[in-house]
Design a protein around this motif. Structure first.
Motif, PDB file in Angstrom:
ATOM      1  N   THR A 315       0.836  -1.202   0.000  1.00  0.00           N
ATOM      2  CA  THR A 315       0.000   0.000   0.000  1.00  0.00           C
ATOM      3  C   THR A 315       0.869   1.250   0.000  1.00  0.00           C
ATOM      4  N   ALA A 316       0.490   2.224  -0.820  1.00  0.00           N
ATOM      5  CA  ALA A 316       1.176   3.522  -0.838  1.00  0.00           C
ATOM      6  C   ALA A 316       0.128   4.624  -0.850  1.00  0.00           C
ATOM      7  N   GLN A 317       0.544   5.812  -0.463  1.00  0.00           N
ATOM      8  CA  GLN A 317      -0.395   6.918  -0.289  1.00  0.00           C
ATOM      9  C   GLN A 317      -0.124   8.035  -1.288  1.00  0.00           C
ATOM     10  N   GLY A 318      -1.229   8.588  -1.823  1.00  0.00           N
ATOM     11  CA  GLY A 318      -1.155   9.776  -2.658  1.00  0.00           C
ATOM     12  C   GLY A 318      -1.729  10.968  -1.921  1.00  0.00           C
ATOM     13  N   THR A 319      -1.139  12.143  -2.125  1.00  0.00           N
ATOM     14  CA  THR A 319      -1.551  13.351  -1.412  1.00  0.00           C
ATOM     15  C   THR A 319      -1.931  14.435  -2.407  1.00  0.00           C
ATOM     16  N   ILE A 320      -3.133  15.034  -2.198  1.00  0.00           N
ATOM     17  CA  ILE A 320      -3.649  16.080  -3.088  1.00  0.00           C
ATOM     18  C   ILE A 320      -3.756  17.370  -2.293  1.00  0.00           C
ATOM     19  N   THR A 321      -3.036  18.404  -2.727  1.00  0.00           N
ATOM     20  CA  THR A 321      -3.116  19.705  -2.064  1.00  0.00           C
ATOM     21  C   THR A 321      -4.126  20.589  -2.795  1.00  0.00           C
ATOM     22  N   ASP A 322      -4.803  21.458  -2.020  1.00  0.00           N
ATOM     23  CA  ASP A 322      -5.831  22.330  -2.578  1.00  0.00           C
ATOM     24  C   ASP A 322      -5.193  23.538  -3.263  1.00  0.00           C
ATOM     25  N   ASN A 323      -5.862  24.058  -4.308  1.00  0.00           N
ATOM     26  CA  ASN A 323      -5.341  25.233  -5.013  1.00  0.00           C
ATOM     27  C   ASN A 323      -6.364  26.360  -5.084  1.00  0.00           C
ATOM     28  N   ASP A 324      -7.399  26.303  -4.215  1.00  0.00           N
ATOM     29  CA  ASP A 324      -8.467  27.301  -4.273  1.00  0.00           C
ATOM     30  C   ASP A 324      -8.284  28.354  -3.180  1.00  0.00           C
ATOM     31  N   ASP A 325      -8.573  29.599  -3.525  1.00  0.00           N
ATOM     32  CA  ASP A 325      -8.490  30.667  -2.541  1.00  0.00           C
ATOM     33  C   ASP A 325      -9.597  30.498  -1.510  1.00  0.00           C
ATOM     34  N   PRO A 326      -9.309  30.807  -0.229  1.00  0.00           N
ATOM     35  CA  PRO A 326     -10.363  30.719   0.787  1.00  0.00           C
ATOM     36  C   PRO A 326     -11.500  31.690   0.501  1.00  0.00           C
ATOM     37  N   LEU A 327     -12.719  31.242   0.834  1.00  0.00           N
ATOM     38  CA  LEU A 327     -13.879  32.107   0.631  1.00  0.00           C
ATOM     39  C   LEU A 327     -13.897  33.237   1.657  1.00  0.00           C
TER      40      LEU A 327
END
Length: 734
Positions: A315-327
């Motif tokens: 098992t390995a892990q993928g990481t997704i970072t957000d690219n949206d400005d805060p509301l």
């Protein structure tokens, strides 16, 4: 996955699968929450023989020397049938044991923080045995229910297939030939909604060194949403023939778990092929670029069904970072207080200007309690109105009309509530409005004690109004039974009333309440009861309670009832006997302590038992050791201060308790002479009989203290030996 779980459990092992989570962007929740919670509630309707289980995602893993392996640590609860079920607990405290000579501990990742004591997993030298001589180090975790007031039980949300608490990362050392990872408990908690506690169960994880070539997958580097997550898959040695392995994606766990279809493109049972001689391949997973502001999220890729080789790290892990400005955030400020009839103005703000329109709905809500403003009486309600910020706007106002009435009243409050925002988040869900009164203060009602009357006469209470009113003033009154053995009882001693109305017409300031008392033929103590005012209209209540006293006319009270040892009076010796019995003293101890009493221990005990509620001197509804202690304190000249310090939760005053004790017998005769004799034997003069100088006075001289501790053997009164000596001897014996 349920079939796999059942298979492992039937063989004495346990395997948990990854529960599919469905997330709401305003919060996170399992898709089956309602079903699981309902199932949990049904199970908690009956007694459970439940277990807390700690295990990993497989009973056996292969890892080669030099390879790094991630080990998920899963918490799962099972019911009395051994089936996985989402039960909640008060705590779980457990250890993961490993051999530091075989494995290098790297780190823990993906830690479930809810309820984790200290905020981290501790690495400690092994102190509790797991019956494995090879292990020497533990990872210790303690989880407790830290938000019981909000949501009873821990964790707040988990599924039938368990909750991953953390992932332990290890690297196999050179020469690695295999090892075990074991689990033990330090403390298990109670089942939420049940009186029982959990058993602890755990399944060891076996790490095996592969006998031949292995295939392993490693974590992908973090990518911004919309990018590709690339996982490296490695063969430990080149093969002469093709090698295949299947791979699948798995949604992440908890509120930071990425979801297939929303955050990345799922893959299920795809095949990766290594041609002869190849040792490196890649798996590419596309992530989704959305417009939602969210936390960094994770998902997994797992290997299965390898041909020609063993699987090392599966098992390995993928990481997704957000690219949206805060509301932008919407906040509201409490309105300045206004006088009734005026308009309350609320200021609503955005912390930053938006590029497009922002909307939020709002409504008023009545306040709470007696100072809560009410729709239609104190203000004009607003329901489901929409406030709009145009692009670039950061401040708006909302107005609420208040109503001017003629009722004198305290300042009142209400709320302006915000909900269903679009284009922004709500930082302040409610703001407060305050309405000040503009009417004259109401007059005050008070009731005074009735003069004492002989039983059979009328007790008359006077109710006064502080000033005349221009309109009717009403108030209700009810009688209340007195407390303890001197408490009068409605029906037996007086005619009871409940919520009877008393009316003051305009100009009146005084009224009376007449309560008829009952003339019986029972000799009894003087008794008391109360009249209580409530529910005033057109006035406020100042003094709400007054006392009525009924004097007996049948020849005088419970004289002699406290004379349990059968001599001439109710004295300190009787008080000692009473306290001895209420502290479960034996007949032998009674015989040893009764002095010259002609009665047997059984007769003395019977006399004490017959006192019943007449001896409930503290008015708590039972005759117990608290009463017997107070009786003895009074009979040994304890002060009112000492009574107050000893009465516990009793609502009675020291004077009332003293009167209740005196009602058990004639304390003014034999008792006072015996106490005087004791004082004389201890060197205390009769003139010193004050609350500042008595047997219990902490400020007494050292000589007096010595005399009390060692009574004069030549004392003419026997209380020093009969009471103090026996009391000290009995206490020493007990």
């Amino acid at each position: 996955m349920r079939d796999i779980l059942k298979s492992f459990m039937s063989n004495g092992l346990q395997l948990t699968g990854q529960g599919s989570l469905r997330r709401r962007r305003s919060g996170y929740k399992t898709a089956a929450d309602g079903f699981e919670n309902a199932a949990c509630e049904r199970l908690e309707d009956r007694a459970l023989l439940a277990a807390q289980n700690i295990l990993s995602d497989a009973p056996v893993k292969q890892v080669a020397a030099g390879e790094t392996v991630d080990i998920p640590i899963v918490y799962q609860t099972t019911d009395d049938n051994g089936a996985g079920v989402a039960l909640r607990a008060s705590l779980i405290d457990f250890n993961l044991h490993f051999d530091a000579d075989a494995l290098t501990f790297v780190e823990v990742i993906n830690v479930f923080q809810e309820g984790l004591q200290g905020g981290s997993i501790q690495t400690l030298t092994e102190s509790k045995s797991d019956n494995d001589a090879a292990t020497d180090t533990v990872l210790k975790a303690r989880y407790t229910d830290t938000d019981a007031a909000q949501d009873a039980g821990w964790p707040n949300s988990h599924g039938n297939n368990g909750r991953t608490l953390y992932v332990a990362r290890f690297t196999a050392k050179a020469g690695f030939s295999g090892t075990s990872i074991n689990f033990t408990d330090n403390e298990t908690g109670a089942i939420t909604g049940q009186s029982g506690t959990f058993d602890f169960s755990a399944a060891s994880l076996i790490l095996q060194a592969p006998s031949g070539p292995t295939i392993s997958i490693s974590n992908a580097s973090a990518v911004s949403e919309g990018g590709n997550a690339v996982f490296n898959v490695t063969l430990s040695a080149a093969m002469a023939t093709a090698v295949t392995v299947n791979y699948s994606t798995v949604d992440g766990d908890g509120p930071t778990g990425a979801l297939a279809g929303e955050d990345y493109t799922a893959k299920t049972d795809q095949t990766l092929t290594f041609a002869p001689g190849e040792t490196q391949k890649q798996i590419t997973i596309a992530t989704t670029d959305d417009a939602l502001v969210e936390a960094t999220e994770t998902f997994d890729v797992t290997l299965s069904n390898a041909s020609g080789v063993s699987i090392g790290n599966a098992t390995a892990q993928g990481t997704i970072t957000d690219n949206d400005d805060p509301l932008p955030r919407i906040s509201a400020i409490n309105a300045l207080p206004v006088t009734e009839g005026e308009v309350a103005t609320f200021t609503v703000r955005l912390n930053v200007a938006a590029d497009s329109a922002v909307t939020v709905k709002y409504r008023t809500a009545d306040g709470n309690g007696p100072s809560g403003a009410t729709d239609g009486v104190d203000l004009t309600a607003i329901s489901n109105q929409t406030l709009t910020f145009a692009a670039g706007e950061t401040e708006k106002t909302v107005t609420v009309t208040t109503l001017d009435d003629d009722n004198p009243e305290p300042a009142e409050t209400f709320e302006l509530q915000f909900f269903d925002s679009v284009g922004a988040t709500i930082a302040t869900p409610a703001a407060i409005g305050t309405i000040n009164d503009n009417d004259a203060a109401l007059p005050s009602l008070s009731i005074s004690d009735a003069a004492a009357v002989a039983e059979g006469s009328d007790a008359v209470f006077t109710v006064t109004l502080s000033e005349a009113a221009a309109s009717d003033v009403t108030v209700r009154y009810s009688t209340a039974n007195g407390a303890g053995p001197t408490g009068a009882v409605a029906g037996a001693d007086f005619s009871g009333h409940t919520n009877t109305q008393l009316t003051f017409t305009p100009g009146e300031t005084s009224k009376t309440i007449t309560i008829t008392t009952v003339d019986d033929t029972l000799p009894e103590s003087n008794e008391t009861f109360s009249v209580v005012l409530s529910g005033a209209g057109g006035a406020v209540i100042g003094t709400a309670t007054a006392t009525g006293t009924i004097n007996d006319n049948d020849g005088g009270g419970n004289q002699g009832n406290g004379n349990v040892d059968g001599d001439s009076d109710f004295d300190a010796s009787d008080a000692f006997m009473i306290h001895l019995v209420k502290l479960s003293g034996t007949n032998t101890q009674i015989d040893q302590s009764k002095g010259s009493s002609p009665l047997t221990a059984a007769q003395i005990r019977a006399n004490i038992d017959q006192l019943g509620l007449a001896a409930d001197v503290d008015g708590n509804g039972a005759f117990n050791a608290s009463d017997s202690f107070l009786i003895q304190l009074v009979k040994l000249s304890g002060t009112n201060t000492q009574i107050d310090q000893s009465k516990g939760s009793s609502a009675l005053t020291a004077a009332q308790i003293r009167a209740n004790v005196d009602s058990l017998g004639n304390s003014a005769s034999g008792s006072s002479s015996r106490v005087a004799a004791v004082r004389a034997s201890f060197g205390v003069s009769s003139s010193a009989q004050s609350e500042q100088d008595d047997l219990f006075d902490d400020s007494s001289s050292a000589a007096t203290a010595t005399a009390i501790a060692t009574p004069d053997a030549g004392s003419s009164d026997d209380l020093a030996s009969d009471v103090w000596g026996e009391f000290r001897s009995w206490i020493d014996t007990i």
